[in-house]
Design an enzyme around this catalytic site. Structure first.
Site, PDB file in Angstrom:
ATOM      1  CE  LYS A  59      -9.778  -8.584 -18.331  1.00 54.63           C
ATOM      2  NZ  LYS A  59      -8.934  -9.592 -17.660  1.00 54.63           N
ATOM      3  NE  ARG A  96      -6.863  -3.660 -26.181  1.00 53.61           N
ATOM      4  CZ  ARG A  96      -6.833  -4.801 -25.507  1.00 53.61           C
ATOM      5  NH1 ARG A  96      -7.569  -4.941 -24.409  1.00 53.61           N
ATOM      6  NH2 ARG A  96      -6.066  -5.803 -25.902  1.00 53.61           N
ATOM      7  CG  ASP A 115      -9.295 -14.602 -21.598  1.00 53.69           C
ATOM      8  OD1 ASP A 115      -8.280 -15.265 -21.316  1.00 53.69           O
ATOM      9  OD2 ASP A 115      -9.344 -13.367 -21.503  1.00 53.69           O
TER      10      ASP A 115
END
Length: 424
Positions: free
Chosen positions: A22, A27, A313
């Site tokens: 992701k 980006r 994360d």
């Protein structure tokens, strides 16, 4: 509310081809849109967050074509900053990887654009980024609550000396770094506070370099960016597999392997979350590294006490893996869990207690002692994809687990539960 009950999983074994990252996908899409030339992105993630970025780029006049499975995108670069024809409102869901970089990029030149999103997005702070952009000349108005979206952007960013607080989210710095080369003047970005999630800045710098722009990084304390530059398409670009998504399958193997191999990332990956595998190894699993894969084989897992700031994360996956480790696990320096898709420290502590763990929730740490036997529980997911995926690991015990709103994984990994079933 929809729910999914996972029956106990006796063993996991097999290979998972990871969906695109992701962080890298969004980006790369923005840089390709800002660049000169046509870029072909392959292994692009198809998820809610990426769709929000694609929809925003289309509304800004960027031309692209997607393959039927939405993992290959041919994008015609704008050759500079993005402009709307007249006033425009962009809805970005709960996609921080779209909201923050677009908030900066759309401050170049003259625009009149409103960025908004889901209710949770309006609770995710953006004040540090807005303060920094204003120092560079940007005209930005808060439309509801001070320091939070929705925002009205009216251009004006020219560069100059800019301070940004790095202690809450690295995405603020990422947004400034990606925008600054296109500003008319040079930009010097100074970091206030401790910079969190540094490896995500490395992803940004790596991608900018791929698109032909290098900047001066002075020990992550100050960044010097020459103005008046332009991004150049690299032609084709392969998006790495998502290292955060890999964490669930590697942890499953550590708990109930067999051996699970994830492909699409490896020892040379630019994503900091590959270091998650080192944590599993420290806990007692066996890890094997290849150029384009990581494999994990079960081991006797022991508790750890570690600073997890570098992999916020993936560290969530360690919190549920701790249910299967001997002793008390402490994860430290994770304050930024509180400003993610939900307050993840509170959510994680609440749901771990439901399955029987003893949990201490600190301001920026969590301490977890597993029970003798896990309880059956209905796990609330707080519209947070990572909560759903983390708590699927509870099924690796001899107790079933029910995940409420399992489709929230669509944010980054729409077919997660099917992939988990494949190796079970």
């Amino acid at each position: 509310m929809e729910s999914l009950t996972l029956q106990p999983i006796a063993r996991v074994d097999g290979t998972i081809n990871l969906p695109g990252s992701k962080s890298v996908s969004n980006r790369a899409l923005l840089l390709a849109a800002l660049a000169h030339g046509k870029t072909v992105l392959t292994n692009l993630l198809d998820s809610d967050d990426v769709r929000h970025m694609l929809n925003a780029l289309a509304a800004l006049g960027v031309s692209y074509t997607l393959s039927a499975d939405r993992t290959r995108c041919e994008i015609i670069g704008n050759g500079g900053s993005l402009h709307a024809e007249g006033a425009l409102e962009l809805f970005l869901g709960n996609a921080g990887t779209a909201m923050r970089p677009l908030a900066a990029a759309l401050c170049l030149g003259s625009n009149d654009i409103v960025l908004t999103g889901e209710p949770r997005m309006k609770e995710r702070p953006i004040g540090h980024l807005v303060d920094a952009l204003r120092l560079g000349g940007a005209k930005i108005t808060y439309l509801e609550q001070e320091n939070y979206p929705p925002l009205r952007l009216q251009g004006g960013f020219t560069g100059g000396n800019v301070d940004v607080d790095g202690s809450v989210s690295s995405q603020f710095l990422t947004a400034l770094l990606m925008t600054a080369p296109l500003a008319p003047e040079d930009t010097v970005i100074r970091i206030k506070g401790d910079l969190v999630s540094k490896p995500y800045i490395d992803i940004t710098l790596n991608l900018m370099k791929t698109f032909g722009v290098e900047i001066e990084n002075q020990h992550y304390q100050q960044f010097v960016v020459k103005g008046g530059q332009s991004y150049q398409s690299p032609g084709t670009y392969l998006v790495e597999g998502d290292a955060s998504s890999a964490s669930y399958f590697l942890a499953a193997a550590a708990i109930k392997g067999g051996t699970v191999k994830v492909t699409g990332i490896g020892r040379n990956s630019m994503q900091g979350d590959i270091r998650f595998a080192d944590v599993l190894e420290k806990m007692g699993a066996t890890i094997c590294w290849g150029d384009d894969y990581i494999s994990c084989t079960r081991g006797e897992l022991n508790a750890i006490d570690m600073d997890m700031n570098h992999i916020p994360d993936a560290a969530m996956t360690i919190a549920t893996a701790a249910l299967f480790a001997k002793g008390t696990t402490t994860l430290r320096n994770i304050y930024n869990w509180r400003v993610k898709e939900t307050d993840r420290l509170f959510a994680m502590a609440t749901e771990l207690r439901k399955v029987g763990a003893e949990v201490e929730e600190g301001h920026d740490y969590i301490r977890i002692t597993p029970p003798e036997k896990l309880n059956f529980a209905e796990i609330a997911t707080y519209n947070d994809h990572r909560m759903a995926m983390c708590f699927s690991l509870v099924a690796l015990s001899d107790t079933p687990v029910t995940i409420l709103d399992p489709k929230c994984t669509a944010k980054t990994f729409p077919d997660y539960f099917e992939q988990l079933a494949r190796i079970s």
